[in-house]
Design a protein around this motif. Structure first.
Motif, PDB file in Angstrom:
ATOM      1  N   GLY A 226       0.820  -1.207   0.000  1.00  0.00           N
ATOM      2  CA  GLY A 226       0.000   0.000   0.000  1.00  0.00           C
ATOM      3  C   GLY A 226       0.853   1.256   0.000  1.00  0.00           C
ATOM      4  O   GLY A 226       1.911   1.307   0.634  1.00  0.00           O
TER       5      GLY A 226
ATOM      6  N   ARG B 124      -4.416  13.065  -3.063  1.00  0.00           N
ATOM      7  CA  ARG B 124      -5.418  13.056  -4.118  1.00  0.00           C
ATOM      8  C   ARG B 124      -5.166  14.217  -5.082  1.00  0.00           C
ATOM      9  O   ARG B 124      -4.833  15.323  -4.666  1.00  0.00           O
ATOM     10  CB  ARG B 124      -6.812  13.181  -3.497  1.00  0.00           C
TER      11      ARG B 124
ATOM     12  N   ARG C  68      -1.250   2.414   7.888  1.00  0.00           N
ATOM     13  CA  ARG C  68      -2.307   2.131   6.926  1.00  0.00           C
ATOM     14  C   ARG C  68      -1.748   1.925   5.522  1.00  0.00           C
ATOM     15  O   ARG C  68      -2.466   1.513   4.616  1.00  0.00           O
ATOM     16  CB  ARG C  68      -3.336   3.259   6.923  1.00  0.00           C
ATOM     17  N   CYS C  69      -0.463   2.222   5.353  1.00  0.00           N
ATOM     18  CA  CYS C  69       0.195   1.981   4.072  1.00  0.00           C
ATOM     19  C   CYS C  69       1.675   1.715   4.322  1.00  0.00           C
ATOM     20  O   CYS C  69       2.215   2.054   5.377  1.00  0.00           O
ATOM     21  CB  CYS C  69       0.008   3.159   3.117  1.00  0.00           C
TER      22      CYS C  69
ATOM     23  N   ARG D 149      -3.221   2.125  -4.005  1.00  0.00           N
ATOM     24  CA  ARG D 149      -3.172   3.545  -3.667  1.00  0.00           C
ATOM     25  C   ARG D 149      -4.204   3.902  -2.604  1.00  0.00           C
ATOM     26  O   ARG D 149      -5.375   3.533  -2.705  1.00  0.00           O
ATOM     27  CB  ARG D 149      -3.410   4.381  -4.924  1.00  0.00           C
ATOM     28  N   HIS D 150      -3.752   4.660  -1.581  1.00  0.00           N
ATOM     29  CA  HIS D 150      -4.633   5.194  -0.547  1.00  0.00           C
ATOM     30  C   HIS D 150      -4.529   6.717  -0.613  1.00  0.00           C
ATOM     31  O   HIS D 150      -3.469   7.283  -0.345  1.00  0.00           O
ATOM     32  CB  HIS D 150      -4.222   4.691   0.838  1.00  0.00           C
ATOM     33  N   ASP D 151      -5.610   7.376  -0.972  1.00  0.00           N
ATOM     34  CA  ASP D 151      -5.586   8.823  -1.178  1.00  0.00           C
ATOM     35  C   ASP D 151      -5.856   9.592   0.106  1.00  0.00           C
ATOM     36  O   ASP D 151      -6.679   9.190   0.936  1.00  0.00           O
ATOM     37  CB  ASP D 151      -6.622   9.237  -2.219  1.00  0.00           C
TER      38      ASP D 151
ATOM     39  N   MET E 165      -1.835   8.748   8.109  1.00  0.00           N
ATOM     40  CA  MET E 165      -2.170   7.410   7.610  1.00  0.00           C
ATOM     41  C   MET E 165      -0.934   6.527   7.580  1.00  0.00           C
ATOM     42  O   MET E 165      -0.971   5.355   7.975  1.00  0.00           O
ATOM     43  CB  MET E 165      -2.787   7.521   6.214  1.00  0.00           C
TER      44      MET E 165
ATOM     45  N   CYS F  78       0.505   5.613   0.349  1.00  0.00           N
ATOM     46  CA  CYS F  78      -0.321   6.783   0.643  1.00  0.00           C
ATOM     47  C   CYS F  78       0.139   7.952  -0.224  1.00  0.00           C
ATOM     48  O   CYS F  78       1.326   8.294  -0.229  1.00  0.00           O
ATOM     49  CB  CYS F  78      -0.210   7.162   2.123  1.00  0.00           C
TER      50      CYS F  78
END
Length: 238
Positions: A124, A129, A164-165, A147-149, A159, A126
């Motif tokens: 993952g 966006r 989370r990534c 992808r985590h925006d 994040m 981050c």
């Protein structure tokens, strides 16, 4: 006749210190370079404060959305901007002073992950966006990277620090600045992978010849040590 002659001489002898350097900055701010209410804090703000003290030329930072910066220059609301020449508004009408510093977007990773090359990135990531990243990174998203925006860099960093990534791409100095605010060792996450790197200039409208001459003379000897300035910067209101 004497009145006209006096007026012409007054204009010709008008001191450069009476002019103002009106610098546009993104209305979102760019830590640690400029941020805070009315963009009154940051590395570039302190640099321009030194410029003002040395030259006597007043300067202001003007928050302005990127898509309106060309409009602001045309309307006379501003006469300068910090930017790379490739993305400078009205590039044909701007004189670039510098380069003054290097903007560097670096890949940071969770400790223990292999990051010898972009081919090693898997898991993952981050990202901001609507932000544009390099082709070599974008081509891995969807195949090897999920992808985590995030809406801004602060959310993106939170994040990442909450696992989370696996990876994050941020301006190197912004990462170091925000990390020091949280008493986090940035070198624990640092990799040697650079996603983007470009020089930053002070662009001034070519019609502002006196301001250009003053800026060129000042920055000939003035050097910006970004990392050395980080510890002394005020805490932003996040």
């Amino acid at each position: 006749m004497r009145v006209v002659l006096f007026f012409v001489m007054a204009v010709w002898l008008h001191p450069v210190s009476s002019q103002t350097l009106q610098i546009m900055g993104s209305d979102e701010g760019f830590m640690p370079f400029y941020y805070g209410s009315e963009l009154k804090e940051g590395i570039l703000v302190e640099v321009i404060n030194d410029f003002t003290m040395e030259t006597g030329i007043s300067a202001d930072f003007l928050p302005m959305a990127r898509k309106r910066q060309a409009w602001a220059l045309e309307r006379g609301l501003a006469n300068a901007v910090f930017a790379n020449p490739l993305w400078m508004p009205l590039p044909d009408r701007m004189h670039a002073v510098g380069p003054l510093l290097t903007w560097r977007d670096r890949v940071f990773a969770q400790p223990g992950l292999k990051t010898d090359s972009f081919d090693d990135l898997e898991g993952g990531i981050c990202l901001r966006r609507w932000f544009v990243y390099s082709d070599r990174l974008e081509e891995r998203i969807g195949s090897r990277l999920v992808r985590h925006d995030a809406y801004n860099t602060q959310q993106m960093l939170q994040m990442f620090l909450r696992n989370r990534c696996d990876y994050i791409v941020m301006n190197e100095m912004e990462f170091r600045f925000l990390a020091q605010l949280g008493s986090i060792d940035p070198d624990r996450y640092r990799t040697e992978l650079i996603d983007a790197e470009w020089p930053v200039y002070l662009g001034i409208l070519k019609t502002e010849t006196a301001l250009i001459e003053a800026a060129e003379a000042f920055f000939t000897t003035y050097k910006i040590d970004v990392e050395a300035m980080l510890p002394g910067l005020p805490r932003p209101g996040l």
